[in-house]
Scaffold this motif. Structure first.
Motif, PDB file in Angstrom:
ATOM      1  N   GLY A  20      -8.538  -6.981  32.239  1.00 28.69           N
ATOM      2  CA  GLY A  20      -8.257  -7.676  30.991  1.00 28.69           C
ATOM      3  C   GLY A  20      -6.819  -7.541  30.512  1.00 28.69           C
ATOM      4  O   GLY A  20      -6.375  -8.311  29.645  1.00 28.69           O
ATOM      5  N   ASN A  21      -6.081  -6.571  31.077  1.00 29.28           N
ATOM      6  CA  ASN A  21      -4.662  -6.453  30.714  1.00 29.28           C
ATOM      7  C   ASN A  21      -3.908  -7.754  30.943  1.00 29.28           C
ATOM      8  O   ASN A  21      -2.915  -8.037  30.280  1.00 29.28           O
ATOM      9  CB  ASN A  21      -3.994  -5.357  31.557  1.00 29.28           C
ATOM     10  N   ALA A  22      -4.389  -8.536  31.905  1.00 26.56           N
ATOM     11  CA  ALA A  22      -3.693  -9.778  32.240  1.00 26.56           C
ATOM     12  C   ALA A  22      -3.754 -10.797  31.108  1.00 26.56           C
ATOM     13  O   ALA A  22      -3.047 -11.807  31.144  1.00 26.56           O
ATOM     14  CB  ALA A  22      -4.290 -10.373  33.522  1.00 26.56           C
ATOM     15  N   LEU A  23      -4.586 -10.532  30.108  1.00 23.41           N
ATOM     16  CA  LEU A  23      -4.623 -11.430  28.949  1.00 23.41           C
ATOM     17  C   LEU A  23      -3.489 -11.150  27.976  1.00 23.41           C
ATOM     18  O   LEU A  23      -3.245 -11.941  27.062  1.00 23.41           O
ATOM     19  CB  LEU A  23      -5.954 -11.263  28.202  1.00 23.41           C
ATOM     20  N   ALA A  24      -2.821  -9.996  28.131  1.00 18.20           N
ATOM     21  CA  ALA A  24      -1.813  -9.590  27.144  1.00 18.20           C
ATOM     22  C   ALA A  24      -0.724 -10.650  26.999  1.00 18.20           C
ATOM     23  O   ALA A  24      -0.308 -10.974  25.881  1.00 18.20           O
ATOM     24  CB  ALA A  24      -1.213  -8.246  27.538  1.00 18.20           C
ATOM     25  N   GLY A  25      -0.280 -11.214  28.123  1.00 24.45           N
ATOM     26  CA  GLY A  25       0.787 -12.203  28.063  1.00 24.45           C
ATOM     27  C   GLY A  25       0.393 -13.451  27.297  1.00 24.45           C
ATOM     28  O   GLY A  25       0.973 -13.756  26.242  1.00 24.45           O
ATOM     29  N   PRO A  26      -0.631 -14.169  27.780  1.00 26.22           N
ATOM     30  CA  PRO A  26      -0.983 -15.398  27.073  1.00 26.22           C
ATOM     31  C   PRO A  26      -1.432 -15.171  25.636  1.00 26.22           C
ATOM     32  O   PRO A  26      -1.112 -15.978  24.755  1.00 26.22           O
ATOM     33  CB  PRO A  26      -2.113 -15.991  27.927  1.00 26.22           C
ATOM     34  N   LEU A  27      -2.109 -14.054  25.374  1.00 23.04           N
ATOM     35  CA  LEU A  27      -2.587 -13.841  24.002  1.00 23.04           C
ATOM     36  C   LEU A  27      -1.487 -13.338  23.074  1.00 23.04           C
ATOM     37  O   LEU A  27      -1.638 -13.399  21.853  1.00 23.04           O
ATOM     38  CB  LEU A  27      -3.781 -12.890  23.989  1.00 23.04           C
ATOM     39  N   SER A  28      -0.378 -12.866  23.649  1.00 21.67           N
ATOM     40  CA  SER A  28       0.732 -12.453  22.783  1.00 21.67           C
ATOM     41  C   SER A  28       1.343 -13.666  22.086  1.00 21.67           C
ATOM     42  O   SER A  28       2.056 -13.527  21.092  1.00 21.67           O
ATOM     43  CB  SER A  28       1.800 -11.711  23.595  1.00 21.67           C
ATOM     44  N   GLU A  29       1.057 -14.853  22.607  1.00 22.20           N
ATOM     45  CA  GLU A  29       1.547 -16.066  21.954  1.00 22.20           C
ATOM     46  C   GLU A  29       0.611 -16.501  20.835  1.00 22.20           C
ATOM     47  O   GLU A  29       0.915 -17.428  20.094  1.00 22.20           O
ATOM     48  CB  GLU A  29       1.689 -17.181  22.989  1.00 22.20           C
ATOM     49  N   VAL A  30      -0.529 -15.844  20.739  1.00 19.94           N
ATOM     50  CA  VAL A  30      -1.514 -16.204  19.711  1.00 19.94           C
ATOM     51  C   VAL A  30      -1.588 -15.129  18.626  1.00 19.94           C
ATOM     52  O   VAL A  30      -1.603 -15.432  17.439  1.00 19.94           O
ATOM     53  CB  VAL A  30      -2.910 -16.394  20.340  1.00 19.94           C
ATOM     54  N   PHE A  31      -1.612 -13.848  19.057  1.00 22.61           N
ATOM     55  CA  PHE A  31      -1.788 -12.750  18.111  1.00 22.61           C
ATOM     56  C   PHE A  31      -0.525 -11.906  18.017  1.00 22.61           C
ATOM     57  O   PHE A  31       0.189 -11.725  19.004  1.00 22.61           O
ATOM     58  CB  PHE A  31      -2.935 -11.829  18.555  1.00 22.61           C
ATOM     59  N   ALA A  32      -0.309 -11.350  16.831  1.00 22.06           N
ATOM     60  CA  ALA A  32       0.837 -10.462  16.644  1.00 22.06           C
ATOM     61  C   ALA A  32       0.568  -9.084  17.235  1.00 22.06           C
ATOM     62  O   ALA A  32       1.494  -8.338  17.531  1.00 22.06           O
ATOM     63  CB  ALA A  32       1.151 -10.337  15.154  1.00 22.06           C
ATOM     64  N   ILE A  33      -0.717  -8.747  17.398  1.00 18.41           N
ATOM     65  CA  ILE A  33      -1.070  -7.441  17.954  1.00 18.41           C
ATOM     66  C   ILE A  33      -1.479  -7.613  19.415  1.00 18.41           C
ATOM     67  O   ILE A  33      -1.722  -8.720  19.881  1.00 18.41           O
ATOM     68  CB  ILE A  33      -2.217  -6.790  17.146  1.00 18.41           C
ATOM     69  N   ASP A  34      -1.546  -6.483  20.124  1.00 16.54           N
ATOM     70  CA  ASP A  34      -1.989  -6.522  21.524  1.00 16.54           C
ATOM     71  C   ASP A  34      -3.516  -6.478  21.548  1.00 16.54           C
ATOM     72  O   ASP A  34      -4.118  -5.412  21.415  1.00 16.54           O
ATOM     73  CB  ASP A  34      -1.391  -5.337  22.287  1.00 16.54           C
ATOM     74  N   ILE A  35      -4.097  -7.623  21.741  1.00 15.00           N
ATOM     75  CA  ILE A  35      -5.555  -7.729  21.659  1.00 15.00           C
ATOM     76  C   ILE A  35      -6.231  -6.993  22.816  1.00 15.00           C
ATOM     77  O   ILE A  35      -7.398  -6.595  22.720  1.00 15.00           O
ATOM     78  CB  ILE A  35      -5.986  -9.216  21.624  1.00 15.00           C
ATOM     79  N   THR A  36      -5.509  -6.757  23.899  1.00 18.54           N
ATOM     80  CA  THR A  36      -6.155  -6.095  25.041  1.00 18.54           C
ATOM     81  C   THR A  36      -6.464  -4.632  24.740  1.00 18.54           C
ATOM     82  O   THR A  36      -7.259  -4.010  25.433  1.00 18.54           O
ATOM     83  CB  THR A  36      -5.293  -6.184  26.316  1.00 18.54           C
ATOM     84  N   ALA A  37      -5.822  -4.069  23.692  1.00 18.93           N
ATOM     85  CA  ALA A  37      -6.113  -2.686  23.314  1.00 18.93           C
ATOM     86  C   ALA A  37      -7.329  -2.602  22.392  1.00 18.93           C
ATOM     87  O   ALA A  37      -7.830  -1.505  22.117  1.00 18.93           O
ATOM     88  CB  ALA A  37      -4.897  -2.067  22.628  1.00 18.93           C
ATOM     89  N   ALA A  38      -7.798  -3.740  21.904  1.00 16.95           N
ATOM     90  CA  ALA A  38      -8.945  -3.738  20.997  1.00 16.95           C
ATOM     91  C   ALA A  38     -10.195  -3.260  21.724  1.00 16.95           C
ATOM     92  O   ALA A  38     -10.337  -3.446  22.935  1.00 16.95           O
ATOM     93  CB  ALA A  38      -9.169  -5.147  20.444  1.00 16.95           C
TER      94      ALA A  38
END
Lengths: 99, 197
Positions: A20-38
């Motif tokens: 799921g770490n691979a979501l960090a890049g694309p989701l960083s354009e959506v969320f201000a926080i790192d959602i992969t750490a949630a």
């Protein structure tokens, strides 16, 4: 129809998923926080673990994140035509650290 | 935004006869999968049919292979924009599985090992338009391409051609499957670019 849903398929060495770490890049354009750490709770089996630990399938019409315990779909990320469509319905809860 | 999927790279051949709008032709056979690849032995494989009244039929491998077999040459069109032309398959027409079944249903929901589903109007899988295929290019269909048996509905986008197929339910009203419930088109005709619902 629960008997039709199929047993959880066993993973083989050829299975082509990322963590799921691979979501960090694309989701960083959506969320201000790192959602992969949630911490996410799976709506199918109740397993609770970091988004980064889930299994991400990218060779598909949309990116699909699956629970590593039961294989249930947690998240769908669909990027098309300048839009990001994010489906989080596979989680019952996301716990996000804020500072 | 910088997050456009790179997709699969193939020789860009557009606007060719037989190539729907928005598609390019690839010589490869990309493997797309939204989950783990099930490993189903032929001895363990069973295909099940259930009608709207709850009656059912089952075919194990040997009985399935005794059904009429057809060789099929078809073009494939994936919603991710690649098309592969002139592919060769062998399998059982869906007509043979539904032959003599008493139903008023107008739709079918196909089920796969691993939990995948896809919905289709019955009119799209009858009349020699769909097959349950077990060979590709003269060899047993490998698991990564849906073996031991996958559905082949070549006139619709390839997500309708469910890999690792295990059964079909005949239903009176359309019910979205895995991708259809996640924003993809209920029908999926590539010539009409029915990509998204």
């Amino acid at each position: 129809m629960s008997e039709w849903t199929g047993r959880p398929a066993e993973r083989s060495a050829e299975d082509d998923y990322l963590d799921g770490n691979a979501l960090a890049g694309p989701l960083s354009e959506v969320f201000a926080i790192d959602i992969t750490a949630a911490l996410g709770t799976c709506g199918t089996c109740g397993d609770r673990r970091a988004v980064a630990e889930a299994h991400l399938y990218v060779n598909a019409p949309a990116k699909i994140l699956r629970c590593p315990s039961c294989g249930g779909v947690l998240l769908r990320l669909d990027e098309r035509g300048g839009r990001v469509i994010l489906d989080l319905s596979g989680f019952t809860q996301l716990t996000i650290e804020v500072r | 935004m910088g997050i456009v999927s790179s997709g699969f790279q193939g020789r860009r051949k557009r606007d060719l006869p037989g190539v729907p709008p928005g598609q390019y032709v690839t010589e490869d056979f990309p493997v797309l999968s939204a989950g783990p690849t099930p490993r189903i032995e032929r001895d363990d494989w069973v295909f099940s049919l259930r009608t709207e009244s709850g009656t059912g039929r089952h075919w194990d491998w040997n009985v399935f292979m005794s059904l009429p077999q057809e060789d099929v040459t078809a073009d494939l069109h994936c919603v991710t924009s690649w098309s592969k032309l002139g592919t060769h398959w062998r399998g059982v027409p869906v007509d043979a599985v539904l032959n003599g079944v008493d139903t008023q249903a107008e739709f079918a929901l196909f089920y796969s090992y691993g939990g995948y589903t896809t919905n289709l109007p019955l009119s799209d899988v009858l009349g020699g338009r769909a097959w349950l295929v077990h060979e590709f290019d003269g060899a047993d269909l490998p698991p990564e391409h849906g073996g031991p048996v996958r559905l082949l509905v070549p006139h619709l986008y390839l997500w309708k051609s469910a890999k690792w197929v295990r059964g079909v339910e005949l239903i009176p009203q359309d019910r979205p499957g895995f991708w259809e419930s996640r924003g993809y088109h209920l029908h999926g005709d590539p010539w009409r670019e029915e990509r998204y619902g």
